[in-house]
Design a protein around this motif. Structure first.
Motif, PDB file in Angstrom:
ATOM      1  N   ILE A  36     -10.857  41.792  26.612  1.00  0.00           N
ATOM      2  CA  ILE A  36     -10.588  43.331  26.778  1.00  0.00           C
ATOM      3  C   ILE A  36     -11.858  44.299  26.622  1.00  0.00           C
ATOM      4  CG2 ILE A  36      -9.012  45.318  25.629  1.00  0.00           C
ATOM      5  CD1 ILE A  36      -7.089  42.856  24.774  1.00  0.00           C
ATOM      6  N   ALA A  37     -12.657  43.963  25.567  1.00  0.00           N
ATOM      7  CA  ALA A  37     -13.646  44.892  25.459  1.00  0.00           C
ATOM      8  C   ALA A  37     -14.563  44.657  26.666  1.00  0.00           C
ATOM      9  CB  ALA A  37     -14.524  44.464  24.383  1.00  0.00           C
ATOM     10  N   ALA A  38     -14.684  43.692  27.132  1.00  0.00           N
ATOM     11  CA  ALA A  38     -15.490  43.520  28.486  1.00  0.00           C
ATOM     12  C   ALA A  38     -14.918  44.349  29.632  1.00  0.00           C
ATOM     13  CB  ALA A  38     -15.797  41.931  28.867  1.00  0.00           C
ATOM     14  N   LEU A  39     -13.894  44.426  29.778  1.00  0.00           N
ATOM     15  CA  LEU A  39     -12.863  44.997  30.866  1.00  0.00           C
ATOM     16  C   LEU A  39     -13.277  46.609  30.530  1.00  0.00           C
ATOM     17  CD1 LEU A  39     -10.185  42.868  31.200  1.00  0.00           C
ATOM     18  CD2 LEU A  39     -11.893  43.600  33.138  1.00  0.00           C
ATOM     19  N   ILE A  40     -13.104  47.071  29.417  1.00  0.00           N
ATOM     20  CA  ILE A  40     -13.247  48.592  28.997  1.00  0.00           C
ATOM     21  C   ILE A  40     -14.631  48.877  29.556  1.00  0.00           C
ATOM     22  CG2 ILE A  40     -13.618  49.994  27.020  1.00  0.00           C
ATOM     23  CD1 ILE A  40     -11.224  48.455  25.785  1.00  0.00           C
ATOM     24  N   ASP A  41     -15.776  48.192  29.008  1.00  0.00           N
ATOM     25  CA  ASP A  41     -17.041  48.398  29.059  1.00  0.00           C
ATOM     26  C   ASP A  41     -17.312  48.607  30.809  1.00  0.00           C
ATOM     27  OD1 ASP A  41     -17.568  48.286  26.535  1.00  0.00           O
ATOM     28  OD2 ASP A  41     -18.547  46.273  26.515  1.00  0.00           O
ATOM     29  N   VAL A  42     -16.776  47.682  31.390  1.00  0.00           N
ATOM     30  CA  VAL A  42     -17.147  47.943  33.001  1.00  0.00           C
ATOM     31  C   VAL A  42     -16.507  49.001  33.505  1.00  0.00           C
ATOM     32  CG1 VAL A  42     -16.416  46.579  35.089  1.00  0.00           C
ATOM     33  CG2 VAL A  42     -17.314  45.380  33.376  1.00  0.00           C
ATOM     34  N   TRP A  43     -15.239  49.185  32.982  1.00  0.00           N
ATOM     35  CA  TRP A  43     -14.384  50.453  33.401  1.00  0.00           C
ATOM     36  C   TRP A  43     -15.376  51.796  33.189  1.00  0.00           C
ATOM     37  CZ3 TRP A  43     -12.201  46.772  35.591  1.00  0.00           C
ATOM     38  CH2 TRP A  43     -11.132  47.098  36.558  1.00  0.00           C
ATOM     39  N   GLN A  44     -15.844  51.959  32.202  1.00  0.00           N
ATOM     40  CA  GLN A  44     -16.515  52.949  31.426  1.00  0.00           C
ATOM     41  C   GLN A  44     -17.891  53.327  32.266  1.00  0.00           C
ATOM     42  OE1 GLN A  44     -16.372  52.757  27.101  1.00  0.00           O
ATOM     43  NE2 GLN A  44     -14.587  53.930  27.232  1.00  0.00           N
ATOM     44  N   MET A  45     -18.380  51.991  32.479  1.00  0.00           N
ATOM     45  CA  MET A  45     -19.850  51.991  33.343  1.00  0.00           C
ATOM     46  C   MET A  45     -19.544  52.252  34.825  1.00  0.00           C
ATOM     47  SD  MET A  45     -22.020  48.725  31.769  1.00  0.00           S
ATOM     48  CE  MET A  45     -21.262  47.770  33.207  1.00  0.00           C
ATOM     49  N   THR A  46     -18.597  52.140  35.268  1.00  0.00           N
ATOM     50  CA  THR A  46     -18.314  52.546  36.572  1.00  0.00           C
ATOM     51  C   THR A  46     -17.664  53.820  36.846  1.00  0.00           C
ATOM     52  OG1 THR A  46     -16.315  51.028  36.677  1.00  0.00           O
ATOM     53  CG2 THR A  46     -18.467  50.181  37.306  1.00  0.00           C
ATOM     54  N   GLY A  47     -17.215  54.406  35.748  1.00  0.00           N
ATOM     55  CA  GLY A  47     -16.500  55.655  35.883  1.00  0.00           C
ATOM     56  C   GLY A  47     -15.083  55.685  36.250  1.00  0.00           C
ATOM     57  N   ARG A  48     -14.496  54.416  36.119  1.00  0.00           N
ATOM     58  CA  ARG A  48     -13.277  54.253  36.429  1.00  0.00           C
ATOM     59  C   ARG A  48     -12.280  54.876  35.242  1.00  0.00           C
ATOM     60  NH1 ARG A  48     -15.149  49.475  39.098  1.00  0.00           N
ATOM     61  NH2 ARG A  48     -14.579  49.330  41.240  1.00  0.00           N
ATOM     62  N   PRO A  49     -11.031  55.286  35.543  1.00  0.00           N
ATOM     63  CA  PRO A  49     -10.211  55.975  34.611  1.00  0.00           C
ATOM     64  C   PRO A  49      -9.452  54.786  33.620  1.00  0.00           C
ATOM     65  CG  PRO A  49      -9.072  55.711  36.745  1.00  0.00           C
ATOM     66  CD  PRO A  49     -10.490  55.399  36.757  1.00  0.00           C
ATOM     67  N   VAL A  50      -9.702  55.035  32.334  1.00  0.00           N
ATOM     68  CA  VAL A  50      -9.263  54.233  31.349  1.00  0.00           C
ATOM     69  C   VAL A  50      -7.758  55.075  30.359  1.00  0.00           C
ATOM     70  CG1 VAL A  50      -9.589  52.909  29.206  1.00  0.00           C
ATOM     71  CG2 VAL A  50     -11.305  53.221  30.845  1.00  0.00           C
ATOM     72  N   VAL A  51      -6.801  54.143  30.444  1.00  0.00           N
ATOM     73  CA  VAL A  51      -5.642  54.803  29.534  1.00  0.00           C
ATOM     74  C   VAL A  51      -5.389  53.690  28.335  1.00  0.00           C
ATOM     75  CG1 VAL A  51      -3.322  55.273  29.689  1.00  0.00           C
ATOM     76  CG2 VAL A  51      -4.803  55.053  31.781  1.00  0.00           C
ATOM     77  N   PHE A  52      -5.572  54.418  27.161  1.00  0.00           N
ATOM     78  CA  PHE A  52      -5.182  53.729  25.983  1.00  0.00           C
ATOM     79  C   PHE A  52      -3.871  53.930  25.670  1.00  0.00           C
ATOM     80  CE2 PHE A  52      -9.870  54.544  26.017  1.00  0.00           C
ATOM     81  CZ  PHE A  52     -10.445  53.340  25.838  1.00  0.00           C
ATOM     82  N   VAL A  53      -3.344  52.926  25.417  1.00  0.00           N
ATOM     83  CA  VAL A  53      -1.641  53.120  25.072  1.00  0.00           C
ATOM     84  C   VAL A  53      -1.601  52.701  23.755  1.00  0.00           C
ATOM     85  CG1 VAL A  53       0.591  52.362  25.514  1.00  0.00           C
ATOM     86  CG2 VAL A  53      -1.084  52.436  27.559  1.00  0.00           C
ATOM     87  N   ARG A  54      -0.993  53.467  22.822  1.00  0.00           N
ATOM     88  CA  ARG A  54      -0.624  53.115  21.346  1.00  0.00           C
ATOM     89  C   ARG A  54       0.885  52.952  21.154  1.00  0.00           C
ATOM     90  NH1 ARG A  54      -2.454  57.457  18.275  1.00  0.00           N
ATOM     91  NH2 ARG A  54      -0.276  58.316  18.073  1.00  0.00           N
ATOM     92  N   HIS A  55       1.465  52.103  20.498  1.00  0.00           N
ATOM     93  CA  HIS A  55       2.754  51.829  20.201  1.00  0.00           C
ATOM     94  C   HIS A  55       2.835  52.367  18.839  1.00  0.00           C
ATOM     95  CE1 HIS A  55       6.592  50.100  20.801  1.00  0.00           C
ATOM     96  NE2 HIS A  55       6.742  49.992  19.281  1.00  0.00           N
ATOM     97  N   ASP A  56       3.650  53.459  18.778  1.00  0.00           N
ATOM     98  CA  ASP A  56       3.996  54.091  17.583  1.00  0.00           C
ATOM     99  C   ASP A  56       5.339  53.761  17.132  1.00  0.00           C
ATOM    100  OD1 ASP A  56       1.640  55.853  17.580  1.00  0.00           O
ATOM    101  OD2 ASP A  56       2.677  57.623  18.205  1.00  0.00           O
ATOM    102  N   SER A  57       5.497  52.690  16.403  1.00  0.00           N
ATOM    103  CA  SER A  57       6.852  51.898  16.086  1.00  0.00           C
ATOM    104  C   SER A  57       7.651  53.012  15.088  1.00  0.00           C
ATOM    105  CB  SER A  57       6.596  50.630  15.378  1.00  0.00           C
ATOM    106  OG  SER A  57       7.960  50.103  14.831  1.00  0.00           O
ATOM    107  N   GLU A  58       8.945  53.087  15.325  1.00  0.00           N
ATOM    108  CA  GLU A  58       9.686  53.934  14.443  1.00  0.00           C
ATOM    109  C   GLU A  58      10.654  52.901  13.429  1.00  0.00           C
ATOM    110  OE1 GLU A  58      12.347  55.374  17.619  1.00  0.00           O
ATOM    111  OE2 GLU A  58      10.705  56.898  18.175  1.00  0.00           O
ATOM    112  N   LYS A  59      10.442  51.601  13.426  1.00  0.00           N
ATOM    113  CA  LYS A  59      11.010  50.691  12.566  1.00  0.00           C
ATOM    114  C   LYS A  59       9.948  50.569  11.348  1.00  0.00           C
ATOM    115  CE  LYS A  59      12.328  47.506  16.147  1.00  0.00           C
ATOM    116  NZ  LYS A  59      11.958  46.239  16.935  1.00  0.00           N
ATOM    117  N   ALA A  60      10.780  50.793  10.266  1.00  0.00           N
ATOM    118  CA  ALA A  60      10.174  51.140   8.816  1.00  0.00           C
ATOM    119  C   ALA A  60       9.304  49.890   8.340  1.00  0.00           C
ATOM    120  CB  ALA A  60      11.377  51.241   7.905  1.00  0.00           C
TER     121      ALA A  60
END
Length: 194
Positions: A36-60
């Motif tokens: 995953i880290a390697a893919l983020i690095d390649v995407w950022q080096m090539t100027g492609r868009p990156v979407v970071f998704v965060r799960h905000d769980s509603e379960k206690a």
């Protein structure tokens, strides 16, 4: 394999809470984080868009619940956020699909003219698979480098249990065989994107 110049990398739920083995149980693919880290690095080096998704769980009791330490991104993801030359988006969600988060991922991708997405992250058979399936239904060209995902053993009905590796293989067969996505390796994506 061809990788569009504006293909978006969708990094799903790479959060600290998934490191709580006592809660989740055994996982597969220890190389997922490095991939995953390697893919983020390649995407950022090539100027492609990156979407970071965060799960905000509603379960206690969830390690991913909003406001908990586990809700935050793993360190290697957090330190990469904001470092690329391309567009970046943070999507928060409380369900499996990144397409049911906020802001609207589909609208953001379409406005940017993106037709191809690469989906990576955690869990292979849950949020990664659901996001990839929905992306396919929305007519995106979806690519899933399976070795840039991981999951955990799960118990189901009738006393059935599947290992993380069995679940990952089932996801790969479902996505690829069902025409939702092309399931490939990180190396294939890196070579195509570089």
């Amino acid at each position: 394999m061809e990788m569009a110049k504006n293909a978006a990398l969708v990094v799903v739920d790479v959060q600290k809470g998934f490191e709580e083995e006592a809660f989740w149980g055994p996982r597969n693919n220890p190389a997922a984080d490095d991939n995953i880290a390697a893919l983020i690095d390649v995407w950022q080096m090539t100027g492609r868009p990156v979407v970071f998704v965060r799960h905000d769980s509603e379960k206690a009791g969830s390690p991913l619940r909003t406001g908990s330490t586990g809700n935050g991104f793993k360190e290697y993801v957090e330190e990469r956020r904001g470092r690329g030359d391309g567009p970046e988006l943070l999507v928060t969600k409380s369900v499996n699909s990144a397409f049911y988060g906020s802001p609207d991922l589909d609208a953001w991708l379409r406005e940017a003219g993106v037709g191809q997405i690469v989906v990576v992250g955690i869990q292979t058979n849950m949020c990664v698979e659901t996001t990839a399936r929905m992306g396919g239904n929305l007519r995106y060209d979806v690519v899933v480098p399976l070795d840039a995902t991981h999951t955990f053993d799960v118990a189901g009905p009738f006393g059935w249990q599947l290992s993380a590796e069995e679940l990952a293989r089932a996801t790969a067969v479902t996505l690829h065989g069902g025409g939702f996505a092309r399931v490939v390796t990180t190396k294939e994506v890196v070579d195509a994107a570089g």
